[in-house]
Design a protein around this motif. Structure first.
Motif, short mmCIF file in Angstrom:
data_model
loop_
_atom_site.label_atom_id
_atom_site.label_comp_id
_atom_site.label_asym_id
_atom_site.label_seq_id
_atom_site.Cartn_x
_atom_site.Cartn_y
_atom_site.Cartn_z
N ARG A 30 79.55 121.63 -9.13
CA ARG A 30 80.11 120.54 -8.32
C ARG A 30 80.80 121.07 -7.07
N SER A 31 80.98 122.38 -6.97
CA SER A 31 81.53 122.96 -5.75
C SER A 31 80.58 122.80 -4.56
N THR A 32 79.29 122.51 -4.83
CA THR A 32 78.32 122.37 -3.75
C THR A 32 78.19 120.93 -3.27
N TYR A 33 78.90 120.01 -3.88
CA TYR A 33 78.66 118.58 -3.63
C TYR A 33 78.78 118.23 -2.15
N PHE A 34 79.74 118.83 -1.44
CA PHE A 34 79.98 118.46 -0.04
C PHE A 34 79.45 119.50 0.95
N LEU A 35 78.64 120.45 0.49
CA LEU A 35 78.04 121.44 1.38
C LEU A 35 76.66 120.95 1.81
N GLU A 36 76.54 120.51 3.05
CA GLU A 36 75.33 119.85 3.51
C GLU A 36 74.14 120.81 3.59
N GLY A 37 74.38 122.11 3.65
CA GLY A 37 73.29 123.07 3.68
C GLY A 37 72.86 123.54 2.30
N HIS A 42 70.82 117.71 -4.36
CA HIS A 42 70.12 116.56 -4.94
C HIS A 42 70.22 116.53 -6.46
N GLU A 43 70.60 117.67 -7.09
CA GLU A 43 70.82 117.66 -8.54
C GLU A 43 72.07 116.88 -8.90
N LEU A 44 73.02 116.78 -7.98
CA LEU A 44 74.26 116.04 -8.21
C LEU A 44 74.19 114.61 -7.71
N ASN A 45 73.37 114.38 -6.70
CA ASN A 45 73.18 113.03 -6.16
C ASN A 45 71.79 112.99 -5.53
N PRO A 46 70.85 112.24 -6.10
CA PRO A 46 69.48 112.24 -5.58
C PRO A 46 69.34 111.65 -4.18
N ALA A 47 70.41 111.05 -3.64
CA ALA A 47 70.37 110.54 -2.28
C ALA A 47 70.59 111.64 -1.24
N PHE A 48 71.11 112.79 -1.65
CA PHE A 48 71.33 113.89 -0.71
C PHE A 48 69.99 114.47 -0.26
N MET A 49 69.83 114.59 1.06
CA MET A 49 68.59 115.11 1.63
C MET A 49 68.78 116.56 2.04
N GLY A 50 67.74 117.36 1.85
CA GLY A 50 67.83 118.78 2.14
C GLY A 50 67.86 119.08 3.62
N GLU A 51 68.46 120.21 3.97
CA GLU A 51 68.48 120.65 5.36
C GLU A 51 67.07 120.99 5.83
N ARG A 52 66.29 121.63 4.98
CA ARG A 52 64.90 121.98 5.24
C ARG A 52 64.12 121.82 3.94
N GLY A 53 62.81 121.96 4.03
CA GLY A 53 62.01 122.08 2.83
C GLY A 53 62.29 123.43 2.18
N TYR A 54 62.00 123.55 0.91
CA TYR A 54 62.27 124.82 0.22
C TYR A 54 61.35 124.99 -0.97
N VAL A 55 61.21 126.22 -1.41
CA VAL A 55 60.57 126.56 -2.68
C VAL A 55 61.44 127.61 -3.34
N SER A 401 85.54 119.80 6.70
CA SER A 401 85.67 118.52 6.00
C SER A 401 86.44 118.71 4.71
N PHE A 402 86.95 117.59 4.21
CA PHE A 402 87.68 117.57 2.95
C PHE A 402 87.02 116.55 2.03
N GLY A 403 86.92 116.88 0.76
CA GLY A 403 86.23 116.00 -0.16
C GLY A 403 87.01 115.73 -1.43
N PHE A 404 86.75 114.56 -2.00
CA PHE A 404 87.28 114.20 -3.33
C PHE A 404 86.10 113.76 -4.18
N LEU A 405 85.99 114.34 -5.38
CA LEU A 405 84.88 114.03 -6.28
C LEU A 405 85.41 113.72 -7.67
N SER A 406 85.05 112.54 -8.16
CA SER A 406 85.38 112.14 -9.53
C SER A 406 84.11 112.24 -10.38
N THR A 407 84.23 112.93 -11.52
CA THR A 407 83.09 113.11 -12.42
C THR A 407 83.45 112.60 -13.80
N THR A 408 82.57 111.79 -14.38
CA THR A 408 82.76 111.28 -15.74
C THR A 408 81.51 111.57 -16.55
#
Length: 509
Positions: A30-37, A42-55, A401-408
């Protein structure tokens, strides 16, 4: 130590705490949740879009291991007067000293999440992901009354009684094939979803509603209530003691002098022989199939504020090749007689690890399940996870940036919640980092994540460590704790993604 399945599972509650090498915490860190790169947001939120394609690098694209528990090594391992370590069963450890720090409910997680192969690319109006991964999750729930019984035994000449409620252990192991798609709806809203095909590998569940224990000077009588055991695996062989002839010491009736007779106790033949559980290596394979979905959304209120939410692992697995055990008959228990509880000069060479092994063995003897069926089918739900996030980007320096994340985590008795705050910085176009702090049912922890993402390559590594004291001998947390390690190697391709909608009107809160 016995090599039986039940003892291995039970060791997650005691032995793992003692030696401090349990691994837990599924999904991407969950430390990666707010890192846009970050490649795997997408494993934490499927709406997050990748910076580039990847394999991904096969097997090392995204590996997450860790540990979490409401108890720590300091709750079960103590120092004797001579400085040596011993279990809570030692006579030098008073009942009051042991019980004062014991959690009301002991929860332990032992989990691993590994990406075998993953691919992300832009097409069809959005960002798409395809991934194959393996997940292993084991959770233990035990009440403090069980450990009171273990420690105190017969507390008075007239005997003692204990009511142990809600012992629950579940281990789920499966492979996952997931396809995800996310897209921008407008300049503010982005949505995403994943569809997952699940392949069941192995499942074990044990739950005991009650163990009523009457401990007298002569014997300890156990009366179970609503106790069931399920084990699902292709090629699993679960024999009874009657089929193997492999009986234990406490399976025989004792005479008036307390000596063992050759007569077996009633019902012993039908009990599962844990020592003889095995696998037919010529008949291994999937033992169940299921489906699940992930749903997510992000909403960009203005240039400073972005809100997000996701609901993960809404699904089920239908298991085949299931063996069922039940425990409904009263039985006698010889107690924890082989544990090193006294310093009488007879067991000075007995190491701590040996004491823990014996403790787990005797604990497993409390679960005398009768084989009640095999080749059965059952369906179980996955543990769902809810994320709610808010991110504030500094207007004067938009790389901070600063982030707050609640996980249940929603998993019945194994449920937990966490609140995490983070500071995230991207000083270079190819490097970003997150420093964060979290509070949960498992105490507090601090984390750091480093993400290197130049063109063509991505490497990330991070860890969350408990904010508590450690036992130097094992470097394990003394009290409740959560620890997590996450790393991955991936290869990226294509240009950096540019948002389809660029303009967001400034709007005050």
């Amino acid at each position: 130590m016995k090599t039986n399945v039940l003892a291995i599972i039970l060791s997650g509650a005691v032995a793992t705490l003692a030696i401090g090498d349990a691994m837990a915490q599924t999904q991407n860190s969950r430390s990666t949740y707010f890192l846009e790169g970050s490649t795997y947001r997408h494993e934490l939120n499927p709406a997050f879009m990748g910076e580039r394609g990847y394999v991904s690098f096969p097997g090392l694209g995204n590996l997450t291991i860790g540990a979490q528990s409401t108890g720590g090594v300091g709750d079960f391992i103590f120092k004797k007067a001579n400085g040596e370590l011993t279990t809570f069963m030692n006579e030098e450890v008073s009942s009051a000293e042991f019980l004062k720090g014991l959690p009301k409910r002991l929860k332990v997680g032992v989990n691993v999440d590994e990406s075998i192969l993953s691919l992300g690319f832009y097409a069809w109006g959005g960002f798409n992901t395809l991934g194959i991964s393996v997940k292993s999750n084991t959770n233990v729930f035990m009440p403090d009354e069980l450990f009171k019984f273990m420690k105190n035994g017969v507390a008075s000449e007239t005997g003692s009684s204990y009511n142990v409620k809600n012992v629950n252990i579940v281990s789920t192991n499966y492979a996952e094939i997931a396809f995800g798609h996310s897209r921008e709806i407008n300049e503010r809203l982005t949505v995403g979803a994943k569809v997952k095909a699940l392949v069941g590998l192995a499942k074990a569940t044990m739950h005991i509603d009650e163990l009523n224990i009457l401990a007298s000077q002569d014997q300890w009588t156990i009366t179970p209530k609503n106790a069931e055991l399920y084990m699902s695996a292709k090629g699993l062989i679960v024999p009874t003691k009657g089929e193997t002839g492999n009986y234990q010491e406490d399976d025989y009736i004792l005479d008036a002098n307390g000596d063992r007779t050759p007569i077996l106790k009633d019902g012993t033949d039908g009990q599962i022989s844990y020592d003889d559980i095995d696998f037919d290596t010529d008949n291994l394979g999937p033992t169940g199939f299921g489906m699940a979905i992930d749903l997510g959304a992000t909403y960009k209120l203005n240039d400073e504020w972005t809100f997000s939410a996701s609901l993960l692992d809404l699904g089920f697995i239908s298991w085949k090749n299931t063996t069922k055990g039940t425990m409904s008959k009263d039985f006698t228990f010889n107690g924890f007689s082989d544990i090193s509880v006294k310093d009488d000069g007879t067991d000075n060479n007995k190491k701590l690890d040996t004491q823990v092994d014996e403790l787990v063995d005797d604990l497993a003897d409390l679960a005398k399940f009768d084989k009640a069926g095999e080749g059965l089918k059952r369906t179980t739900a996955l543990a769902a996870t809810l994320h709610l996030g808010a991110q504030y980007t500094l207007p004067a320096y938009d790389r901070l940036s600063f982030g707050f994340l609640s996980t249940t985590r929603m998993q019945g008795k194994h449920s937990w919640t966490e609140a995490r705050v983070s500071a995230n910085v991207a000083p270079l176009s190819w490097f970003e980092a997150s420093v964060n702090y979290a509070l949960s049912n498992f105490g507090s922890d601090a984390g750091i994540m480093l993400n290197f993402h130049p063109r063509g390559f991505n490497f990330f590594i991070g860890a969350d460590v408990p904010m508590c004291k450690y036992e130097p001998a094992y470097y394990a947390p003394i009290s409740r704790a959560a620890v997590n390690v996450n790393m991955g190697i991936n290869f990226t391709f294509g240009p950096k993604h540019k948002r389809k909608y660029k303009t967001v009107e400034t709007q005050s809160l």
